[in-house]
Scaffold this motif. Structure first.
Motif, PDB file in Angstrom:
ATOM      1  N   UNK A   3       0.827  -1.210   0.000  1.00 31.33           N
ATOM      2  CA  UNK A   3       0.000   0.000   0.000  1.00 31.33           C
ATOM      3  C   UNK A   3       0.859   1.257   0.000  1.00 31.33           C
ATOM      4  N   UNK A   4       1.933   1.273   0.797  1.00 35.36           N
ATOM      5  CA  UNK A   4       2.819   2.432   0.873  1.00 35.36           C
ATOM      6  C   UNK A   4       4.256   1.983   0.629  1.00 35.36           C
ATOM      7  N   UNK A  34       7.549   8.843   2.262  1.00 41.94           N
ATOM      8  CA  UNK A  34       6.537   7.791   2.152  1.00 41.94           C
ATOM      9  C   UNK A  34       5.600   8.164   1.016  1.00 41.94           C
ATOM     10  N   UNK A  35       5.403   7.235   0.094  1.00 41.40           N
ATOM     11  CA  UNK A  35       4.540   7.505  -1.063  1.00 41.40           C
ATOM     12  C   UNK A  35       3.516   6.394  -1.224  1.00 41.40           C
ATOM     13  N   UNK A  36       2.467   6.732  -1.938  1.00 39.64           N
ATOM     14  CA  UNK A  36       1.400   5.791  -2.243  1.00 39.64           C
ATOM     15  C   UNK A  36       1.446   5.536  -3.742  1.00 39.64           C
ATOM     16  N   UNK A  37       1.934   4.374  -4.165  1.00 40.50           N
ATOM     17  CA  UNK A  37       2.105   4.121  -5.595  1.00 40.50           C
ATOM     18  C   UNK A  37       0.824   3.736  -6.334  1.00 40.50           C
ATOM     19  N   UNK A  38      -0.260   3.565  -5.624  1.00 45.90           N
ATOM     20  CA  UNK A  38      -1.451   3.096  -6.309  1.00 45.90           C
ATOM     21  C   UNK A  38      -2.730   3.581  -5.682  1.00 45.90           C
ATOM     22  N   UNK A  40      -5.876   4.457  -3.030  1.00 45.43           N
ATOM     23  CA  UNK A  40      -6.004   5.326  -1.863  1.00 45.43           C
ATOM     24  C   UNK A  40      -5.918   4.467  -0.601  1.00 45.43           C
ATOM     25  N   UNK A  41      -5.141   4.926   0.377  1.00 42.52           N
ATOM     26  CA  UNK A  41      -4.971   4.212   1.632  1.00 42.52           C
ATOM     27  C   UNK A  41      -5.262   5.180   2.776  1.00 42.52           C
ATOM     28  N   UNK A  42      -6.156   4.789   3.672  1.00 41.77           N
ATOM     29  CA  UNK A  42      -6.431   5.591   4.865  1.00 41.77           C
ATOM     30  C   UNK A  42      -5.464   5.181   5.957  1.00 41.77           C
ATOM     31  N   UNK A  43      -4.828   6.162   6.569  1.00 42.30           N
ATOM     32  CA  UNK A  43      -3.931   5.888   7.693  1.00 42.30           C
ATOM     33  C   UNK A  43      -3.952   7.070   8.639  1.00 42.30           C
TER      34      UNK A  43
END
Length: 74
Positions: A3-4, A34-38, A40-43
């Motif tokens: 995810x990240x 820290x990146x999100x390559x794809x 959407x991720x909630x954190x």
């Protein structure tokens, strides 16, 4: 799928360890990107552990000289 993803950058590029016989300490900056390559991720938080002490793998002797900041690019 991860995810990240993260990357660690330093300035100067090659951090120099402080020599015990020198009066001046070596200083540098460590960036954790820290990146999100794809998708959407909630954190709500990201925890970073920094090795402290006088051992070979430690980043610094104490946390007093450290500071942190975060930014968000959307």
């Amino acid at each position: 799928m991860t995810a990240l993803t993260y990357t660690i950058l330093t300035d100067p590029v090659s951090l120099e360890a402080s020599a015990a016989w020198r009066s001046a300490t070596s200083k540098g900056t460590v960036y954790l990107v820290v990146t999100n390559p794809g998708r959407v991720v909630d954190w709500s938080q990201i925890e970073v552990n920094v090795p402290l002490g006088n051992d070979v793998g430690d980043l610094t002797r104490t946390a007093r000289s450290m500071s942190g900041a975060s930014t968000s690019i959307r």
